[in-house]
Design a protein around this motif. Structure first.
Motif, mmCIF file in Angstrom:
data_model
loop_
_atom_site.group_PDB
_atom_site.id
_atom_site.type_symbol
_atom_site.label_atom_id
_atom_site.label_comp_id
_atom_site.label_asym_id
_atom_site.label_seq_id
_atom_site.Cartn_x
_atom_site.Cartn_y
_atom_site.Cartn_z
ATOM 1 N N SER A 236 -36.936 -53.109 35.045
ATOM 2 C CA SER A 236 -36.550 -54.050 33.984
ATOM 3 C C SER A 236 -36.686 -55.502 34.417
ATOM 4 N N ASN B 3 -39.589 -61.542 31.248
ATOM 5 C CA ASN B 3 -38.368 -61.074 30.589
ATOM 6 C C ASN B 3 -37.330 -62.195 30.512
ATOM 7 N N GLN C 253 -35.453 -67.154 32.029
ATOM 8 C CA GLN C 253 -36.640 -66.294 32.015
ATOM 9 C C GLN C 253 -37.108 -66.082 33.447
ATOM 10 N N LEU D 160 -30.206 -58.396 28.380
ATOM 11 C CA LEU D 160 -31.642 -58.619 28.201
ATOM 12 C C LEU D 160 -31.894 -58.994 26.741
ATOM 13 N N GLU E 155 -37.917 -58.606 26.102
ATOM 14 C CA GLU E 155 -38.670 -57.851 27.100
ATOM 15 C C GLU E 155 -40.143 -57.970 26.792
ATOM 16 N N GLU E 156 -40.927 -58.218 27.829
ATOM 17 C CA GLU E 156 -42.378 -58.277 27.651
ATOM 18 C C GLU E 156 -42.843 -56.995 26.967
#
Length: 524
Positions: A35, A40, A125, A228, A231-232
């Motif tokens: 992750s 991200n 980020q 989070l 997320e990419e």
């Protein structure tokens, strides 16, 4: 030059191999459960201030706190922080960024202690993955990267890539983006946007704006810290986005779900090239089929041979990578020692450029070439290295040879260098040095098959074994394979796999899931 991409999707990881004229030049691999990937975004919490470093540590859920320097807060940090506070305080209504008031830029000479406090929530980020003993590296200058554009909230400027040389095209792109971008958003136009129509750029801009809205909605709904918020894209598409080039001839994928994802992505960014994405349905592992497994085994490790007996020795230390060039047992060049050294060094420059991309080596690389007396030859070597590195997408800098024949290279490092162990532990003795008689190996395999069919009642499964063993099992008209199928059913498949050691075996069910058939002695 023909370029192809091969995507290998396994239960625990996705890897992408880039082939140029069938030669492996890039290999990228990411775990499907990782992750902490570059790009991200997290709503983190300041854990500790470090006034001496003018930086702080932020908790983003990693075992080691992430590092955020004052200069990485970005000029628009005040505007972002005010907006985040408003979003966190008002859980019912989401204020659009276009109505936000931009505050003055952050003072470049300011201090972290006057800007942040312990326990404060910040949106950050990841710009560097955790490497060695260090946690992730962060920035608060948020950016959403697409194929043609990069969207930067709270910026309000349009920048065009320096690699677009035409002044008319630069002016066209700048004017175009200024007319379609919303207020309080900045945009960087990437090199591949050159010559693109307004519809393509506007379509991608809308996708990136949607990512921002989804991220800020997650900030508003956040109940725990860290969380989070963005997320990419999926691992395969994320790896593909930076590698993709319209000149690719084929993209092979061995998983239907990922194949559909990649096909949709290619259809979006290059609709006329969608047919190059192909689903691989062969029985052989996809990397074995395209000769990639063999290249991985020969290209990684401490010693790398290239041509005519010459080889490189590559060592990794905490601070840098060291490469030694050796001529080995090659025959002497007709031009004497100097000509011989030049030939070996030029070959080493070709192979080293490939190795840097393949292993994704970053930081400082020191190369000890074979000594050459003539300045003209040293210049030739430097020019060859520069030319070879032009294909490299990572930022890099190359210095000419020093007095001692050393070349220093710096290369952008955002993730740990890929290090694949090419040595194999004996799968039957587990390093003890003694094994059961090899001729009994097929009896062991048959007992496992008998257990699967008669005890576990499995009708369809595949046995992956070393190609030499597979050849032995398949030989003859009444082969061992045929005998097993007649005895236990025709649902048994024998698949040769180059990545397995000589007496290693793996069973897979009809869904591709591994069946653990190791004996107690093998698990200890």
């Amino acid at each position: 030059m023909t370029s192809e991409l091969v995507v290998d999707v396994q239960p625990k990881e996705v890897s992408i191999a880039l082939l140029e004229d069938k030669s492996l030049v890039e290999l990228q691999s990411e775990g499907r459960n990782i992750s902490f990937s570059v790009g991200n975004m997290y709503l983190g919490r300041v854990k500790k201030l470090m006034p001496g470093l003018n930086a702080c540590f932020v908790d983003v859920g990693y075992e080691k706190d992430a590092f955020l320097h004052y200069l990485d807060l970005g000029p628009q940090f005040n505007s972002l922080e005010k907006f985040v506070k408003q979003t966190l305080s008002d859980k019912k209504k989401l204020n659009p960024i276009s109505k936000a008031t931009l505050l003055p830029d952050l003072d470049k000479d300011g201090t972290i202690a006057n800007t942040l406090k312990v326990g404060q929530e910040v949106v950050v980020q990841i710009v560097k993955e955790p490497i060695s003993t260090k946690g992730p590296r962060l920035t608060s200058e948020l950016s959403f990267a697409g194929r043609y554009l990069v969207l930067i909230p709270f910026n309000d400027k349009v920048s065009v890539s320096q690699k677009i040389k035409s002044s008319e095209e630069r002016a066209r792109l700048k004017q175009l983006l200024m007319s379609i971008k919303p207020k309080n958003f900045g945009v960087i136009v990437r090199t591949v946007a050159e010559g693109k129509r307004v519809a393509e750029l506007d379509g991608e801009l809308k996708v990136l704006l949607k990512h921002w809205e989804e991220a800020i909605t997650k900030v508003q709904k956040a109940t725990k810290f860290p969380t989070l918020i963005y997320e990419e894209t999926s691992r395969a598409v994320g790896l593909l986005r930076d590698l993709f080039n319209p000149s690719f001839e084929n993209i092979y994928v061995n998983n239907e779900a990922v194949y559909n994802e990649i096909k949709d992505y290619v259809s979006l960014i290059a609709p006329e090239r969608a047919e190059i994405v192909k689903l691989y349905k062969g029985q052989l592992p996809i990397y074995d089929n395209f000769g990639i497994t063999k290249q991985i085994k020969s290209s990684f490790g401490k010693t790398v041979s290239y041509k005519s007996g010459a080889y490189l020795i590559i060592e990794h230390t905490e601070a840098l990578h060291v490469v030694d060039v050796n001529s080995g047992n090659r025959t002497k060049n007709a031009n004497g020692q100097e000509g011989n050294a030049l030939e070996v060094n030029l070959g080493a420059a070709d192979e080293l450029a490939r190795q840097l991309r393949l292993r994704d080596m970053g930081g400082i690389i020191v190369v000890d070439f074979i000594d050459m007396n003539e300045a003209e030859n040293r210049q030739k070597l430097y020019e060859r290295m520069c030319a070879n590195m032009q294909k490299d997408r990572a930022r890099h800098n190359i210095l000419p040879l020093s007095k001692f024949g050393l070349m220093q290279i710096t290369r952008q490092r955002v993730r740990p260098a890929m290090d694949i162990n090419t040595t194999e532990t004996c799968p039957t003795c587990f390093g003890k040095g003694t094994i059961k008689s090899s001729i009994l190996f097929t009896d062991t395999l048959e007992s496992k098959i008998d257990y699967l069919v008669n005890k576990l009642k499995l009708k369809k499964f595949s046995l992956h074994i070393h190609p030499y063993i597979a050849a032995y099992i398949n030989q003859g008209i009444l082969s061992l394979k045929r005998k097993w199928q007649m005895k236990y059913g025709f649902g048994i498949k024998i698949i040769p796999s180059q990545k397995l050691a000589f007496l290693e075996y793996v069973f897979y069910d009809s869904h591709g899931e591994e069946i653990d058939m190791k004996e107690e002695i093998e698990i200890k």
